[in-house]
Design a protein around this motif. Sequence first.
Motif, PDB file in Angstrom:
ATOM      1  N   LEU A  80       0.836  -1.198   0.000  1.00 11.88           N
ATOM      2  CA  LEU A  80       0.000   0.000   0.000  1.00 11.88           C
ATOM      3  C   LEU A  80       0.872   1.249   0.000  1.00 11.88           C
ATOM      4  N   ARG A  81       1.954   1.212   0.753  1.00 17.36           N
ATOM      5  CA  ARG A  81       2.855   2.368   0.758  1.00 17.36           C
ATOM      6  C   ARG A  81       3.486   2.548  -0.621  1.00 17.36           C
ATOM      7  N   ALA A  82       3.853   1.450  -1.262  1.00 17.11           N
ATOM      8  CA  ALA A  82       4.416   1.529  -2.619  1.00 17.11           C
ATOM      9  C   ALA A  82       3.378   2.064  -3.605  1.00 17.11           C
ATOM     10  N   TYR A  83       2.124   1.687  -3.404  1.00 22.11           N
ATOM     11  CA  TYR A  83       1.043   2.185  -4.270  1.00 22.11           C
ATOM     12  C   TYR A  83       0.892   3.690  -4.108  1.00 22.11           C
ATOM     13  N   ALA A  84       1.011   4.193  -2.877  1.00 17.97           N
ATOM     14  CA  ALA A  84       0.948   5.642  -2.643  1.00 17.97           C
ATOM     15  C   ALA A  84       2.086   6.348  -3.380  1.00 17.97           C
ATOM     16  N   GLU A  85       3.288   5.810  -3.284  1.00 21.07           N
ATOM     17  CA  GLU A  85       4.425   6.398  -3.991  1.00 21.07           C
ATOM     18  C   GLU A  85       4.179   6.392  -5.497  1.00 21.07           C
ATOM     19  N   HIS A  86       3.629   5.284  -5.982  1.00 22.26           N
ATOM     20  CA  HIS A  86       3.325   5.172  -7.417  1.00 22.26           C
ATOM     21  C   HIS A  86       2.350   6.250  -7.860  1.00 22.26           C
ATOM     22  N   CYS A  87       1.278   6.455  -7.099  1.00 28.03           N
ATOM     23  CA  CYS A  87       0.275   7.449  -7.473  1.00 28.03           C
ATOM     24  C   CYS A  87       0.864   8.861  -7.451  1.00 28.03           C
ATOM     25  N   VAL A  88       1.673   9.145  -6.444  1.00 23.74           N
ATOM     26  CA  VAL A  88       2.299  10.464  -6.351  1.00 23.74           C
ATOM     27  C   VAL A  88       3.183  10.731  -7.566  1.00 23.74           C
ATOM     28  N   ASP A  89       3.928   9.722  -7.985  1.00 26.24           N
ATOM     29  CA  ASP A  89       4.833   9.914  -9.124  1.00 26.24           C
ATOM     30  C   ASP A  89       4.080   9.915 -10.450  1.00 26.24           C
ATOM     31  N   LYS A  90       3.150   9.000 -10.628  1.00 30.08           N
ATOM     32  CA  LYS A  90       2.437   8.927 -11.916  1.00 30.08           C
ATOM     33  C   LYS A  90       1.648  10.202 -12.183  1.00 30.08           C
ATOM     34  N   TYR A  91       1.020  10.745 -11.149  1.00 28.49           N
ATOM     35  CA  TYR A  91       0.187  11.936 -11.335  1.00 28.49           C
ATOM     36  C   TYR A  91       0.943  13.230 -11.022  1.00 28.49           C
ATOM     37  N   ARG A  92       2.273  13.122 -10.910  1.00 32.66           N
ATOM     38  CA  ARG A  92       3.159  14.274 -10.793  1.00 32.66           C
ATOM     39  C   ARG A  92       2.755  15.212  -9.658  1.00 32.66           C
ATOM     40  N   LEU A  93       2.617  14.617  -8.493  1.00 34.42           N
ATOM     41  CA  LEU A  93       2.203  15.386  -7.322  1.00 34.42           C
ATOM     42  C   LEU A  93       3.371  15.768  -6.417  1.00 34.42           C
ATOM     43  N   ARG A  94       4.485  15.087  -6.552  1.00 30.29           N
ATOM     44  CA  ARG A  94       5.551  15.214  -5.554  1.00 30.29           C
ATOM     45  C   ARG A  94       6.028  16.661  -5.386  1.00 30.29           C
ATOM     46  N   HIS A  95       6.123  17.403  -6.473  1.00 30.13           N
ATOM     47  CA  HIS A  95       6.616  18.779  -6.371  1.00 30.13           C
ATOM     48  C   HIS A  95       5.594  19.708  -5.725  1.00 30.13           C
ATOM     49  N   LYS A  96       4.363  19.212  -5.531  1.00 30.33           N
ATOM     50  CA  LYS A  96       3.333  20.017  -4.885  1.00 30.33           C
ATOM     51  C   LYS A  96       3.108  19.594  -3.432  1.00 30.33           C
ATOM     52  N   ILE A  97       3.940  18.697  -2.933  1.00 28.27           N
ATOM     53  CA  ILE A  97       3.814  18.231  -1.551  1.00 28.27           C
ATOM     54  C   ILE A  97       5.016  18.724  -0.748  1.00 28.27           C
ATOM     55  N   ARG A  98       4.750  19.308   0.408  1.00 29.37           N
ATOM     56  CA  ARG A  98       5.819  19.673   1.338  1.00 29.37           C
ATOM     57  C   ARG A  98       5.840  18.645   2.454  1.00 29.37           C
ATOM     58  N   PHE A  99       6.820  17.758   2.393  1.00 27.10           N
ATOM     59  CA  PHE A  99       6.978  16.720   3.402  1.00 27.10           C
ATOM     60  C   PHE A  99       7.683  17.293   4.630  1.00 27.10           C
ATOM     61  N   ARG A 100       7.633  16.517   5.722  1.00 25.24           N
ATOM     62  CA  ARG A 100       8.294  16.900   6.984  1.00 25.24           C
ATOM     63  C   ARG A 100       7.839  18.276   7.461  1.00 25.24           C
ATOM     64  N   THR A 101       6.585  18.592   7.212  1.00 29.29           N
ATOM     65  CA  THR A 101       6.025  19.885   7.603  1.00 29.29           C
ATOM     66  C   THR A 101       4.681  19.652   8.282  1.00 29.29           C
ATOM     67  N   LYS A 102       4.514  20.219   9.450  1.00 26.92           N
ATOM     68  CA  LYS A 102       3.304  20.001  10.233  1.00 26.92           C
ATOM     69  C   LYS A 102       2.491  21.284  10.338  1.00 26.92           C
ATOM     70  N   VAL A 103       1.173  21.137  10.212  1.00 29.14           N
ATOM     71  CA  VAL A 103       0.262  22.260  10.403  1.00 29.14           C
ATOM     72  C   VAL A 103       0.027  22.441  11.900  1.00 29.14           C
ATOM     73  N   LEU A 104       0.297  23.628  12.406  1.00 28.31           N
ATOM     74  CA  LEU A 104       0.107  23.916  13.826  1.00 28.31           C
ATOM     75  C   LEU A 104      -1.268  24.509  14.115  1.00 28.31           C
ATOM     76  N   GLY A 105      -1.870  25.131  13.102  1.00 30.73           N
ATOM     77  CA  GLY A 105      -3.178  25.735  13.303  1.00 30.73           C
ATOM     78  C   GLY A 105      -3.631  26.439  12.041  1.00 30.73           C
ATOM     79  N   ALA A 106      -4.941  26.636  11.913  1.00 32.09           N
ATOM     80  CA  ALA A 106      -5.501  27.326  10.754  1.00 32.09           C
ATOM     81  C   ALA A 106      -6.627  28.227  11.234  1.00 32.09           C
ATOM     82  N   ALA A 107      -6.669  29.445  10.702  1.00 30.76           N
ATOM     83  CA  ALA A 107      -7.703  30.408  11.090  1.00 30.76           C
ATOM     84  C   ALA A 107      -8.224  31.111   9.846  1.00 30.76           C
TER      85      ALA A 107
END
Length: 492
Positions: free
Chosen positions: A82-109
Motif C-alpha cells: 500500500l505504501r508503494a502504491y501511494a508512492e506510485h500514485c504520487v509519481d504517476k500523477y506528478r504530485l511530488r513537487h506540490k507536496i511539502r513533506f516533513r512539515t506540520k500544520v500547527l493551526g488554521a484560522a
Amino acid sequence: MAAPDHLTLIVGAGFSGIGTAIALDRAGLGDYLVIEAGEGPGGTWYWNTYPGIAVDIPSFSYQFSFEQSPDWTRTYAPGHELRAYAEHCVDKYRLRHKIRFRTKVLGAAFDDDENLWRVELDTGETVTSRFLINACGVLITPKTPDIDGVDSFAGVTMHTARWDHSVELTGKRVAVIGTGASAVQVIPEIAPIVERLTVFQRTPIWCFPKFDVPLPPLARRLMRLPGGRTVQRLLSQAYVEMTFTLPAQYFTINPMAKNMAKVGEAYLRRQVHDPEVRAKLTPRYAVGCKRPGFHNTYLATYNRDNVELVTEPIDKITGSGVATVDGQTRDIDVLILATGFRVMDDDMLTYPLTGAGGRTWSQHWREHRLQAYEGVSVPGFPNYFTVFGPYGYVGSSYFALIETQSRHIVRCLRHARRTRARRVEVKQEANDRYFAEMMRKRHRQIFWQDTCRYANSYYFDRNGDAPLRPTTTLEAAWRSRRFPLDDYAFTA
C-alpha cells in the motif's frame, strides 16, 4: 485585497490527500499545495508499520477506481504494498513537487476580511489559501489508554501505530493492551517469537476467516487487462458491500446480518480449543456494532502455551508490569498499546481550526454534535472542506469515500471559479436538512440496536452518536454528483 499564496491548501498526503489532489488537477484547479508531516506519502500506510499489517478488505477494492494496480501479490495486500502504491500514485500523477513533506500544520484560522485561510506551519511560516481541505484521515493520531501509570512503565512502551523496529521482541515478556483491528494482525505475528505474550482484552472482537492467498499468475495477468480489472473490482466491491455496508446500514431489514454471528461463533469453535478461553473471546454484541476482524490465525493463537488472555480490568501500570483489579501483577519487558486512534472525537483534527467569527471547530461540534453536510462542509467554516467528516463514510472502502468526497469538493470549487466567488459556505438550512435526514434513517443501522451497548466501539462519539452515513456506497457516490449547489452560498 491580498491574494492568497495558493488557491487551495490540502492537509495530509495520505490517500485522501492524494485522491483530492488528483481530482483538483483533473478539474483544472492545479494551484494547490499539500502539507504532510511525514517524510513520504501514504498516511496510515506510512505511519503504521507493525508486523502483519495488511488491508482488511480485498486489494481490488482498496485502490482508486481510476488507478487499479496490477502489482498486488495477494488478495489482501500487505502494508508495504500500500505504501508503494501511494508512492506510485504520487509519481504517476506528478504530485511530488506540490507536496511539502516533513512539515506540520500547527493551526488554521479563517480571515473574515480577506476570505482566506491563514495556516501556521511548524517551520515558522504562515501560508495563505482561499480554500482549505482537510485530508488527514482518522487512523492517524494514536489513542493512549486512560490507565494510571501508563507513562511510567520502566520497560519499552510503543503504540502499534508508531512501531519501533529497533526493539527486539524475541525471548521477551510482552503485553498487548487491546484486541482491535491492529491487535488481530500483530498478535499472531509476535506470539511465536516471544517468551510470553499476555493480551489484555476489554471487549472481544468478532473475527472471521480471511481469504488471503497469493494471487496466481492467471489472476495477475487478468489484472493487466482493462476487462479483467473491471470484473475483479466489481466482484470485490460487491463482496465488501455485502459483508459490511448492507448488514450494518440496513440491519433491521437484512436477515443476512442477523446470521453473521452464527458464522463467527462456528469459526470460534473450530479455532479455539479451550471452552473458557473461547467464552472470553465470544462477543456479547451483534456483528457490526464495532469493526470486525478478518484473520486466519488470530483466534488459534490463544491455543499456544505461551499466550494468556486476560479479561480482568487493568488497575494500573507499574514500573515492571501490568496490575489488574483482582490483585495480580504480570511482569513484562515490553508494553504494546494496540488501543487505536482518536476517531469520533471533537478534537480529531491534528491541528486547531478557527472559523468565521473566531469559532473553533471543536467548540462547534461540542455544542452541536458531530455533523457535516454530506460529510464535507460545516456552517460557520467558509472555504473549508473535509474528506472524512461526520455522516460521510458508509463503511466500505476508504477509496470509495475519497472519490465521493473529492467529487463533491470539486463541484463546489468549479462553481466558485465560474461565479468568481471568494467565499463558499454551506447554508445552515441545508446542513440542518441533511442532519435531520441522517437522524431519520439511522434507526435501521446496527448501531441503534440494544446489543451495541456492550461493544465499546469507536464508531460512537461522546454524545452516543455513530456518525456514519446510513446509505449504500452507490447512493453516496450518486449524491456527490447531484447535491444542489444552491445548498451553498457563493459570495464574490
